[in-house]
Design an enzyme around this catalytic site. Sequence first.
Site, PDB file in Angstrom:
ATOM      1  CD  GLU A 229      -3.239  -1.593   0.619  1.00 25.70           C
ATOM      2  OE1 GLU A 229      -3.319   0.264  -0.254  1.00 25.70           O
ATOM      3  OE2 GLU A 229      -3.820  -2.536   0.464  1.00 25.70           O
ATOM      4  CB  CYS A 268      -2.460   6.948   1.952  1.00 23.33           C
ATOM      5  SG  CYS A 268      -3.351   6.382   2.873  1.00 23.33           S
TER       6      CYS A 268
END
Length: 490
Positions: A229, A268
């Site tokens: 990720e 993010c």
Amino acid sequence: EEPLAETATGGLDLAAALEHARAVGGPALRAMSLAGRGALLQRISRALHAHRDELLDLSRANNGATRGDAKFDVDGATATLAAYARLGEKLGDAPFLADGEPERLARGARLVGRHLRLPRPGVAVHVNAFNFPAWGTFEKIAQAFLAGMPVLTKPATPTALVAYRAVEIALAEADLPPGVLAFLAGPPGDLLAHLGPQDVLAFTGSAATAARLRSAPAFVEGGARLNVEADSLNALVLAPDAAPGSDAFARALRHAATDITQKAGQKCTAIRRIAVPREHLDAALEFLVAELREVRVGNPADPAVTMGPVATARQLRAVRDGIGLLAAEARVVLGGPEPVAGLGAPEGRGFFARPTLLLAPEDGAARVHDTEVFGPVATVLPYDGRPESAAALVARGGGSLVSTLASGDREWLARAIPAAAPWTGRLVLVDDKVADQSLPPGMVLPHQVHGGPGRAGGGEELGGLRGLALYTNRVALQGNAAVIRAFPGE
Ligand code: NAP
């Protein structure tokens, strides 16, 4: 700016730590039913919630989080654990998951095939980013534990104290079987060299670190599984019908302003690129500037403050440099790289950045599509309003975690969605009908997959039971229908 704790990993026998998890923790978890593992997650969730205020305070001290930002992280952890606990409860007494129904493989009903998902008999190593020390740690634990894998978790060093305390609470109060959870803070040393073929590394962090990890022999030669990720240049695109005055326009841009300022933009999933049809450009800039002018940057302990600092001095330098890089191609509309004094902070102290909005020339900027400035920064991009152009803007990020299309125009969406969707892990659609209910795209829900293609790492987490795929192996069983149908697996 003052040290709260020190981390050190020198002298630890990491191979033995991993082996302990495989030999002691794994069998203990696999001996439990899915409902039993769900109950374990529920106990962790309750234990963390019982220490909520302590963790929120620690988050302020360690991460510089405002109370709202700390809640986003800490409550996100307890809520995700609780969501996976409910999934476990629903799955009941079975020890592992079935994948589809038995299917006949020959004429007659005697020979059938069936797929099952069995926990990998290894250890799941979790390496997390600094920005979500509680949520990042426990969203991963929730999926691994429910699947039946023990965990060794490593937080990012700058905010390791929050993760450390949360894990300490789980170990002390959630009645975990021995060996299921280990914690490592500081340099990981030779940890990855000891990963075996049934082990998993779930990594969250920058694309640069991910690139280094991908080439480790454990994955290239050894068959360990890696999920990445990574970072992302998430886009919001307004369609022409999401015009000034509409609910979709206001809600989508409010979400963008939230993303710029929540956790000082250190998410993010934060919107970094805001594409606006030329004809709405002035109104959109005016709206965003008005929202951002309300922001009060400063000491998160001061109740008047709405945005805290970035987490470290190094990040502050990177944010300022990043704004400088973007500003070489785009005009600074608000904010900028210059230092800012934090409200309620001693003079000259604190890693404070200005909420910054830039305006790129149409088609003239490249950096905005390939540079993640991990702070309170976004760039507005004017475009021609065509759905193909909207999708192309999403795609120019090279693969993102989440993108938003603000439109109620079905024809526009029918052309934009198929072209944009392959470039993003999650696609949020905002129109006037759902504007009042729509969630900020930066919010990651346990029921929906998290992760994205390309630059975002190509990984996948969460999404309810989909998140267990990383920690399980699918096996195709074939044989006598009576045997296979009787085998546990619901
Ligand atoms: P980072 O510098 O890449 O570090 C991430 C983690 O990797 C930290 O725990 C770090 O430990 C560890 N690490 C570094 N080198 C390693 C190595 N050689 N072997 C094993 N572990 C290693 O990222 P960050 O600054 O913490 O986080 C910010 C980035 O994460 C941003 O780019 C953001 O977009 C991304 N992010 C992505 C997601 C997502 O879900 N996709 C979520 C949050 C953040 P140390 O801290 O000890 O160096």
